[in-house]
Design a protein around this motif. Structure first.
Motif, PDB file in Angstrom:
ATOM      1  N   THR A 222       0.832  -1.214   0.000  1.00  7.95           N
ATOM      2  CA  THR A 222       0.000   0.000   0.000  1.00  7.95           C
ATOM      3  C   THR A 222       0.861   1.255   0.000  1.00  7.95           C
ATOM      4  N   VAL A 223       1.924   1.251   0.784  1.00  7.09           N
ATOM      5  CA  VAL A 223       2.856   2.390   0.790  1.00  7.09           C
ATOM      6  C   VAL A 223       3.425   2.600  -0.606  1.00  7.09           C
ATOM      7  N   ALA A 224       3.852   1.513  -1.251  1.00 10.68           N
ATOM      8  CA  ALA A 224       4.429   1.627  -2.590  1.00 10.68           C
ATOM      9  C   ALA A 224       3.398   2.139  -3.600  1.00 10.68           C
ATOM     10  N   LEU A 225       2.170   1.675  -3.494  1.00 12.97           N
ATOM     11  CA  LEU A 225       1.121   2.139  -4.418  1.00 12.97           C
ATOM     12  C   LEU A 225       0.850   3.628  -4.254  1.00 12.97           C
ATOM     13  N   ASP A 226       0.859   4.101  -3.022  1.00 11.51           N
ATOM     14  CA  ASP A 226       0.660   5.531  -2.788  1.00 11.51           C
ATOM     15  C   ASP A 226       1.789   6.351  -3.412  1.00 11.51           C
ATOM     16  N   LEU A 227       3.004   5.854  -3.314  1.00  9.18           N
ATOM     17  CA  LEU A 227       4.135   6.557  -3.921  1.00  9.18           C
ATOM     18  C   LEU A 227       4.076   6.489  -5.440  1.00  9.18           C
ATOM     19  N   LEU A 228       3.702   5.350  -5.974  1.00  4.53           N
ATOM     20  CA  LEU A 228       3.592   5.208  -7.427  1.00  4.53           C
ATOM     21  C   LEU A 228       2.576   6.180  -8.014  1.00  4.53           C
ATOM     22  N   ALA A 229       1.496   6.408  -7.293  1.00  9.03           N
ATOM     23  CA  ALA A 229       0.403   7.226  -7.823  1.00  9.03           C
ATOM     24  C   ALA A 229       0.842   8.643  -8.155  1.00  9.03           C
ATOM     25  N   THR A 230       1.935   9.087  -7.573  1.00 12.28           N
ATOM     26  CA  THR A 230       2.410  10.457  -7.813  1.00 12.28           C
ATOM     27  C   THR A 230       3.466  10.520  -8.907  1.00 12.28           C
ATOM     28  N   ARG A 231       3.806   9.368  -9.509  1.00  9.89           N
ATOM     29  CA  ARG A 231       4.879   9.336 -10.516  1.00  9.89           C
ATOM     30  C   ARG A 231       4.308   9.170 -11.920  1.00  9.89           C
ATOM     31  N   THR A 232       4.870   9.906 -12.848  1.00  5.08           N
ATOM     32  CA  THR A 232       4.467   9.790 -14.245  1.00  5.08           C
ATOM     33  C   THR A 232       4.870   8.427 -14.797  1.00  5.08           C
ATOM     34  N   GLY A 233       3.941   7.768 -15.469  1.00  2.00           N
ATOM     35  CA  GLY A 233       4.230   6.486 -16.084  1.00  2.00           C
ATOM     36  C   GLY A 233       4.071   5.302 -15.150  1.00  2.00           C
ATOM     37  N   HIS A 234       3.327   5.475 -14.060  1.00  4.36           N
ATOM     38  CA  HIS A 234       3.214   4.434 -13.043  1.00  4.36           C
ATOM     39  C   HIS A 234       2.202   3.354 -13.376  1.00  4.36           C
ATOM     40  N   GLU A 235       1.391   3.544 -14.409  1.00  2.00           N
ATOM     41  CA  GLU A 235       0.181   2.741 -14.588  1.00  2.00           C
ATOM     42  C   GLU A 235       0.450   1.234 -14.671  1.00  2.00           C
ATOM     43  N   GLU A 236       1.468   0.812 -15.403  1.00  2.00           N
ATOM     44  CA  GLU A 236       1.725  -0.622 -15.542  1.00  2.00           C
ATOM     45  C   GLU A 236       2.153  -1.255 -14.215  1.00  2.00           C
ATOM     46  N   THR A 237       3.011  -0.565 -13.490  1.00  4.96           N
ATOM     47  CA  THR A 237       3.462  -1.106 -12.202  1.00  4.96           C
ATOM     48  C   THR A 237       2.318  -1.130 -11.198  1.00  4.96           C
ATOM     49  N   THR A 238       1.529  -0.084 -11.174  1.00  2.86           N
ATOM     50  CA  THR A 238       0.377  -0.036 -10.278  1.00  2.86           C
ATOM     51  C   THR A 238      -0.605  -1.156 -10.591  1.00  2.86           C
ATOM     52  N   ALA A 239      -0.903  -1.352 -11.876  1.00  5.53           N
ATOM     53  CA  ALA A 239      -1.842  -2.411 -12.263  1.00  5.53           C
ATOM     54  C   ALA A 239      -1.310  -3.784 -11.874  1.00  5.53           C
ATOM     55  N   ALA A 240      -0.008  -4.003 -12.027  1.00  7.40           N
ATOM     56  CA  ALA A 240       0.581  -5.300 -11.696  1.00  7.40           C
ATOM     57  C   ALA A 240       0.483  -5.577 -10.197  1.00  7.40           C
ATOM     58  N   LEU A 241       0.731  -4.582  -9.370  1.00 10.47           N
ATOM     59  CA  LEU A 241       0.637  -4.778  -7.924  1.00 10.47           C
ATOM     60  C   LEU A 241      -0.813  -5.000  -7.497  1.00 10.47           C
ATOM     61  N   HIS A 242      -1.746  -4.277  -8.077  1.00  8.00           N
ATOM     62  CA  HIS A 242      -3.157  -4.536  -7.765  1.00  8.00           C
ATOM     63  C   HIS A 242      -3.558  -5.951  -8.178  1.00  8.00           C
ATOM     64  N   ALA A 243      -3.043  -6.406  -9.316  1.00  7.54           N
ATOM     65  CA  ALA A 243      -3.341  -7.765  -9.757  1.00  7.54           C
ATOM     66  C   ALA A 243      -2.776  -8.794  -8.776  1.00  7.54           C
ATOM     67  N   ALA A 244      -1.589  -8.513  -8.234  1.00  7.77           N
ATOM     68  CA  ALA A 244      -0.993  -9.429  -7.249  1.00  7.77           C
ATOM     69  C   ALA A 244      -1.842  -9.492  -5.983  1.00  7.77           C
ATOM     70  N   LEU A 245      -2.303  -8.350  -5.510  1.00  7.79           N
ATOM     71  CA  LEU A 245      -3.153  -8.320  -4.317  1.00  7.79           C
ATOM     72  C   LEU A 245      -4.462  -9.069  -4.557  1.00  7.79           C
ATOM     73  N   ALA A 246      -5.069  -8.837  -5.705  1.00  7.77           N
ATOM     74  CA  ALA A 246      -6.329  -9.510  -6.022  1.00  7.77           C
ATOM     75  C   ALA A 246      -6.127 -11.019  -6.134  1.00  7.77           C
ATOM     76  N   ALA A 247      -5.014 -11.428  -6.740  1.00  8.84           N
ATOM     77  CA  ALA A 247      -4.748 -12.853  -6.896  1.00  8.84           C
ATOM     78  C   ALA A 247      -4.551 -13.520  -5.541  1.00  8.84           C
ATOM     79  N   ALA A 248      -3.870 -12.835  -4.630  1.00 12.43           N
ATOM     80  CA  ALA A 248      -3.650 -13.406  -3.291  1.00 12.43           C
ATOM     81  C   ALA A 248      -4.949 -13.558  -2.524  1.00 12.43           C
ATOM     82  N   ASP A 249      -5.919 -12.716  -2.842  1.00  9.64           N
ATOM     83  CA  ASP A 249      -7.230 -12.782  -2.168  1.00  9.64           C
ATOM     84  C   ASP A 249      -8.226 -13.672  -2.905  1.00  9.64           C
ATOM     85  N   GLY A 250      -7.836 -14.158  -4.099  1.00 14.72           N
ATOM     86  CA  GLY A 250      -8.817 -14.786  -4.974  1.00 14.72           C
ATOM     87  C   GLY A 250      -8.989 -16.275  -4.856  1.00 14.72           C
ATOM     88  N   GLY A 251      -8.220 -16.936  -4.025  1.00 16.32           N
ATOM     89  CA  GLY A 251      -8.362 -18.380  -3.902  1.00 16.32           C
ATOM     90  C   GLY A 251      -7.040 -19.027  -3.581  1.00 16.32           C
TER      91      GLY A 251
END
Length: 368
Positions: A222-251
């Motif tokens: 979560t700390v890393a995502l907050d920092l990424l959100a303020t950086r230009t070009g963060h979208e791919e890294t942010t999406a990948a981390l959200h996908a990792a979190l969702a996968a860990a919660d998904g089964g």
């Protein structure tokens, strides 16, 4: 230097040792299957895939360029710290020079007659273990890559992430998560200039930094995502981390989930897979399962094993690592020695540097 009581110093050293050793263990575990598809892994090792670390004829399990570069990252950062009390320290330049010493290990058959520092004198580091092309070309061309003029501006390979855990290994409150994010990202541009390549490295460092503070992995992401959100070009890294979190919660965790996260040849996928595997087996008693999950997939298994091991070691400390794997990992003595040097430099440097006159043995060990 940070003033810490003895118990705090011991916890910090355990996390530093855990991070560096854990990365090496995961790297060595994944190295034999790095270029194999999941089907070929099953064909070679059975229906459960790779279930144990593989050793060679000398009884050790070889590491790859991931661990080699990680160790030289530590070397460069220690030298930057040694110079800081003399007022002439620029950490990215010191890290770049350390990476050039690593580059020498890929070009020479053995240490030179007059190696620069003790780490460059270790013969086992002179083995060439499939180094990344962007790392070789970025460091082999003239000049140092910077955020303004990065090397390989289109490259976002995982060579940035796999070497960047040490940027997060600072004790509180020496460098904040934001500062290590920026330092790691800046140094990543020395070889990889695509925003995803260097921002994934920054995010990884920020996650490690937060784990060193004693917080859990989900909070660190979560700390890393907050920092990424303020950086230009963060979208791919942010999406990948959200996908990792969702996968860990998904089964239940499985290699099939990793396949959906990617092959880890690029930076954000390597980071996401390492995070997913560590979150899928979060208990200190499950480190073995997490590391096995992190390498049994079709992709860059040594890098995902390394990232997962860095995270788990920084989170749980060295004693959570499987002792039978630690015992056989290549270069264990060097890794532990360097980890302890890092911990001492960060917490007891006043007793190591001496005055500003004659060089101490410590400064001969880490010449500036």
């Amino acid at each position: 230097m940070i003033k810490m009581d003895r118990a705090s110093q011991e916890r910090f050293r355990s996390r530093v040792r855990g991070c560096l050793l854990g990365g090496a263990v995961g790297d060595a575990l994944g190295a034999p299957v790095e270029f194999l598809s999941l089907d070929r892994i099953h064909a070679r090792y059975g229906p459960d895939g790779l279930t144990d670390i593989v050793t060679g004829g000398d009884g050790t399990s070889p590491v790859t360029d991931d661990t080699q570069m990680t160790l030289f990252t530590v070397d460069g950062l220690i030298r930057a710290s040694v110079r800081s009390d003399r007022g002439v320290s620029h950490p990215p330049s010191m890290v770049h020079r350390a990476y050039l010493r690593w580059l020498d290990t890929q070009r020479l058959p053995a240490p030179p007659a007059d190696p620069n520092g003790w780490l460059a004198a270790q013969p086992w580091l002179y083995a060439r273990r499939a180094p990344g092309n962007a790392c070789l070309s970025g460091l082999g061309s003239p000049g140092m890559g910077t955020p303004e003029q990065p090397k390989n501006p289109d490259s976002k390979g995982c060579g940035t992430v796999m070497r960047s855990a040490p940027f997060g290994l600072y004790p509180q409150p020496w460098l904040t998560a934001e500062k290590v994010f920026d330092l790691s990202a800046e140094c990543a541009t020395q070889t990889h200039g695509h925003p995803t390549g260097y921002l994934a490295a920054g995010a990884f460092a920020a996650i490690v930094r937060t784990l060193v503070d004693g917080r859990d992995l989900r909070a660190a992401v979560t700390v890393a995502l907050d920092l990424l959100a303020t950086r230009t070009g963060h979208e791919e890294t942010t999406a990948a981390l959200h996908a990792a979190l969702a996968a860990a919660d998904g089964g239940p965790p499985s290699p099939d989930v990793i396949e959906r996260l990617g092959g880890a040849w690029i930076a954000e996928e390597a980071l996401a897979i390492g995070v997913y595997c560590a979150l899928s087996h979060p208990d200190p008693g499950e480190v073995r399962q997490a590391l096995l999950l992190s390498v049994n997939h079709s992709g860059d298994s040594d890098s995902t094993g390394s990232v997962c091991g860095n995270l788990l070691g920084a989170w749980h400390g060295e004693t959570a690592l499987p002792p039978d794997w630690v015992a056989v990992v290549e270069g264990r003595g060097t890794i532990l020695e360097l980890a302890d040097d890092w911990a001492m430099e960060q917490t007891q440097s006043a007793h190591l540097h001496g005055d500003h006159g004659p060089y101490t043995e410590w400064i001969r060990r880490y010449p500036a």
